[in-house]
Design a protein around this motif. Sequence first.
Motif, mmCIF file in Angstrom:
data_model
loop_
_atom_site.group_PDB
_atom_site.id
_atom_site.type_symbol
_atom_site.label_atom_id
_atom_site.label_comp_id
_atom_site.label_asym_id
_atom_site.label_seq_id
_atom_site.Cartn_x
_atom_site.Cartn_y
_atom_site.Cartn_z
ATOM 1 N N CYS A 1 -3.805 6.057 -12.328
ATOM 2 C CA CYS A 1 -4.334 6.391 -10.998
ATOM 3 C C CYS A 1 -5.587 5.567 -10.684
ATOM 4 O O CYS A 1 -5.763 5.084 -9.558
ATOM 5 C CB CYS A 1 -4.647 7.882 -10.917
ATOM 6 S SG CYS A 1 -3.189 8.942 -10.832
ATOM 7 N N THR B 1 0.596 3.952 -2.928
ATOM 8 C CA THR B 1 0.189 5.313 -2.570
ATOM 9 C C THR B 1 1.193 6.337 -3.067
ATOM 10 O O THR B 1 0.816 7.386 -3.610
ATOM 11 C CB THR B 1 0.028 5.435 -1.043
ATOM 12 O OG1 THR B 1 -0.982 4.539 -0.597
ATOM 13 C CG2 THR B 1 -0.367 6.854 -0.652
ATOM 14 N N SER B 2 2.474 6.050 -2.905
ATOM 15 C CA SER B 2 3.501 7.015 -3.338
ATOM 16 C C SER B 2 3.461 7.221 -4.847
ATOM 17 O O SER B 2 3.541 8.358 -5.335
ATOM 18 C CB SER B 2 4.889 6.534 -2.907
ATOM 19 O OG SER B 2 5.261 5.341 -3.570
ATOM 20 N N ARG C 1 0.824 -1.210 0.000
ATOM 21 C CA ARG C 1 0.000 0.000 0.000
ATOM 22 C C ARG C 1 0.860 1.262 0.000
ATOM 23 O O ARG C 1 0.545 2.237 -0.671
ATOM 24 C CB ARG C 1 -0.935 0.022 1.212
ATOM 25 C CG ARG C 1 -2.080 0.986 0.992
ATOM 26 C CD ARG C 1 -3.016 1.172 2.138
ATOM 27 N NE ARG C 1 -4.288 1.680 1.706
ATOM 28 C CZ ARG C 1 -4.473 2.889 1.170
ATOM 29 N NH1 ARG C 1 -3.451 3.701 0.988
ATOM 30 N NH2 ARG C 1 -5.674 3.283 0.777
ATOM 31 N N GLU C 2 1.963 1.231 0.728
ATOM 32 C CA GLU C 2 2.857 2.385 0.763
ATOM 33 C C GLU C 2 3.446 2.659 -0.616
ATOM 34 O O GLU C 2 3.510 3.813 -1.069
ATOM 35 C CB GLU C 2 3.977 2.142 1.778
ATOM 36 C CG GLU C 2 4.946 3.316 1.905
ATOM 37 C CD GLU C 2 6.052 3.043 2.906
ATOM 38 O OE1 GLU C 2 7.013 3.842 2.945
ATOM 39 O OE2 GLU C 2 5.959 2.032 3.647
ATOM 40 N N MET D 1 -5.583 -0.465 -4.417
ATOM 41 C CA MET D 1 -5.531 -0.114 -2.996
ATOM 42 C C MET D 1 -6.842 -0.430 -2.300
ATOM 43 O O MET D 1 -6.869 -0.791 -1.122
ATOM 44 C CB MET D 1 -5.160 1.366 -2.838
ATOM 45 C CG MET D 1 -3.701 1.654 -3.168
ATOM 46 S SD MET D 1 -3.193 3.354 -2.789
ATOM 47 C CE MET D 1 -4.073 4.255 -4.075
ATOM 48 N N ASP E 1 -6.064 3.041 -7.623
ATOM 49 C CA ASP E 1 -7.165 3.198 -6.657
ATOM 50 C C ASP E 1 -7.884 1.861 -6.449
ATOM 51 O O ASP E 1 -8.219 1.490 -5.320
ATOM 52 C CB ASP E 1 -8.161 4.248 -7.158
ATOM 53 C CG ASP E 1 -7.632 5.671 -6.996
ATOM 54 O OD1 ASP E 1 -6.740 5.867 -6.149
ATOM 55 O OD2 ASP E 1 -8.119 6.570 -7.711
ATOM 56 N N ASP F 1 -7.181 -2.767 0.973
ATOM 57 C CA ASP F 1 -7.831 -2.315 2.207
ATOM 58 C C ASP F 1 -8.955 -3.248 2.652
ATOM 59 O O ASP F 1 -9.244 -3.364 3.849
ATOM 60 C CB ASP F 1 -8.378 -0.904 2.033
ATOM 61 C CG ASP F 1 -7.264 0.131 1.912
ATOM 62 O OD1 ASP F 1 -6.129 -0.189 2.320
ATOM 63 O OD2 ASP F 1 -7.519 1.236 1.400
ATOM 64 N N ARG G 1 0.857 6.607 -6.867
ATOM 65 C CA ARG G 1 -0.428 7.205 -7.231
ATOM 66 C C ARG G 1 -0.423 8.711 -6.979
ATOM 67 O O ARG G 1 -0.882 9.498 -7.811
ATOM 68 C CB ARG G 1 -1.541 6.536 -6.415
ATOM 69 C CG ARG G 1 -2.947 6.777 -6.978
ATOM 70 C CD ARG G 1 -3.636 7.869 -6.225
ATOM 71 N NE ARG G 1 -4.973 8.075 -6.768
ATOM 72 C CZ ARG G 1 -5.483 9.271 -6.990
ATOM 73 N NH1 ARG G 1 -4.781 10.364 -6.740
ATOM 74 N NH2 ARG G 1 -6.698 9.396 -7.480
ATOM 75 N N ASP G 2 0.116 9.141 -5.845
ATOM 76 C CA ASP G 2 0.155 10.572 -5.519
ATOM 77 C C ASP G 2 1.029 11.337 -6.509
ATOM 78 O O ASP G 2 0.666 12.438 -6.953
ATOM 79 C CB ASP G 2 0.682 10.778 -4.096
ATOM 80 C CG ASP G 2 -0.313 10.323 -3.031
ATOM 81 O OD1 ASP G 2 -1.488 10.089 -3.385
ATOM 82 O OD2 ASP G 2 0.088 10.205 -1.864
#
Length: 426
Positions: free
Chosen positions: A371, A189-190, A185-186, A378, A375, A382, A192-193
Motif C-alpha cells: 500500500c 487505486t483498485s 491511476r485507476e 499514485m 501511495d 498526480d 491499493r483499496d
Amino acid sequence: MDTIYALATASGKAGVAVVRVSGPLAFEAGRRMSGDLPKSRGVRRIVDGQGDLIDEALVLVFEPGKSFTGEAVVEFQLHGSPAIVATVLRELSEIDGLRHAEAGEFTRRALENGKLDLAQVEGLADLIEAETEAQRKQALRVFQGALGTKVESWRERLVRAAALVEATIDFVDEDVPVDVMPEVRELLTSVRDEMQVEADGVRVAERIRDGFEVAIVGAPNVGKSTLLNRLAGRQAAITSDIAGTTRDVIEVRMDLGGLPVTILDTAGLRETDDVVESLGIGIAKQRAAAADMVVYMVVDPSEVEHDFGSDSLIVIAKDDDQLADGVGISGKTGAGVDRLVSVIEERLRSKTARIGVAMRERHRIALLKGCDALDLAMGLVDTQTGLADLIAEEIRTAARATESLVGRVDVEDLLDVIFSSFCIGK
C-alpha cells in the motif's frame, strides 16, 4: 532428492494407520514391501526382508505430479497396531536411499514442487490445528487458494499498470499517442483499496485463529467466579464469601457458536492495602483493557466505576431480569446465562464482518508495504512530474510485496519456522 517415509496418522492403536513414502525410490520401496504394486490401489500382503507376512493392507500408488507432494508416492493403509506400524517403519529404514521424514517435510515438498503456495501451507497448518467451525472455515478458504487468487488478480493489474507506465519511457523523445495515466491511476487505486481491506481484516483473522478474549470484571463477591464456573460447566475457579479470593487471572477456553473464546475471571476491583491483591487487580485491568470484550458485573447500575470502552457489557449480577442498559443474570441458578452467552456471541461475530483471507501478521506487513509503494506511485502520477521510471519502480515494489504473500519472493527465512509446527507425517 531423498525418498522419505513416515507415519501419516496419529500414533497408538487405531482402526487404520497410514504410512506414506514419497520420492524417486517410492515405487521400488513399495514393490519390496508388497511384491508388486497395483496400478492405483489394491490390497496387498506386506512382508519383511525375509518374506514373512507383516500385515495385509490397502496400497495406494500416486504417479509423479498426481500426489500431494508432486512426487511418486506410495501409501500403506495398515491395520492400526503399534507393532505393525513399528515393523513397517523398521523395514523401510533398512532400504537404501530412504530416510525418515522431518516435521512438515511432505508439505514442504508440495511447496517446492508447486503443488501449494506458501499461503496455502499456512492455511493447511491452521486447518490441522482448527478446533472450532470458524477456525475450520477460515483455514479452509486459505488452504483452497483464496489468497493466492487475490494475489494473482493484483499482480495482473500491477503488471498492466507498469507496462503502461514503461510505454511512456519508450516515447521519451516523442509524444505519447494516448494519455495512459488515468488508467494507471485507476488500476493502482483498485489494487491499493483491496490490499488495505485485507490488511485491516488481519487482526480479526488472527483472533479467529488464536481465539477471542472476554474478561469478566467487577467488584469482589459480585459473582464473577460463579459465572465462570457456570459457563465452563465445572469448578474452574474457587468461589468464596471472602473478598479477594481470586488473585490471578483464571482462563477457560470455550466454543461459542463456532468461535474460539477464552473467558477470563479476574481479581475483584477495589481499593486494597494487600500487596498481592493489588498486583492481581493491576493484572485484571491490563487483561480487561486488552480483551476483545468486557463483561462488567455489578449489583446496582450506579456502581459502575470503571470505563472499559465501547466493547464492555454491563451485567446486573444476581438478577433474573433484563434491564435497560444491560443483562440480568444469576450465576448461581443459571438464570439469564444463556441470554448473556447469546449477546457475547453476537457481539464477537459482528467483529468478524471485516475478515478477509489474509490472516497472519506477516501478511499484514507485506500488504501495508505494498500500500505504501502504491501511495508513492499514485502521488507521482498526480504530480505529473513525468518521472515514469520512479512510478514503475514503486509499482514493482508493490508487486514484490504481494508475491511475498504466496512465497514467490523473500520468504526463505520463514520456511523453517512454518514447517516446524507440522507433525512428522505431514
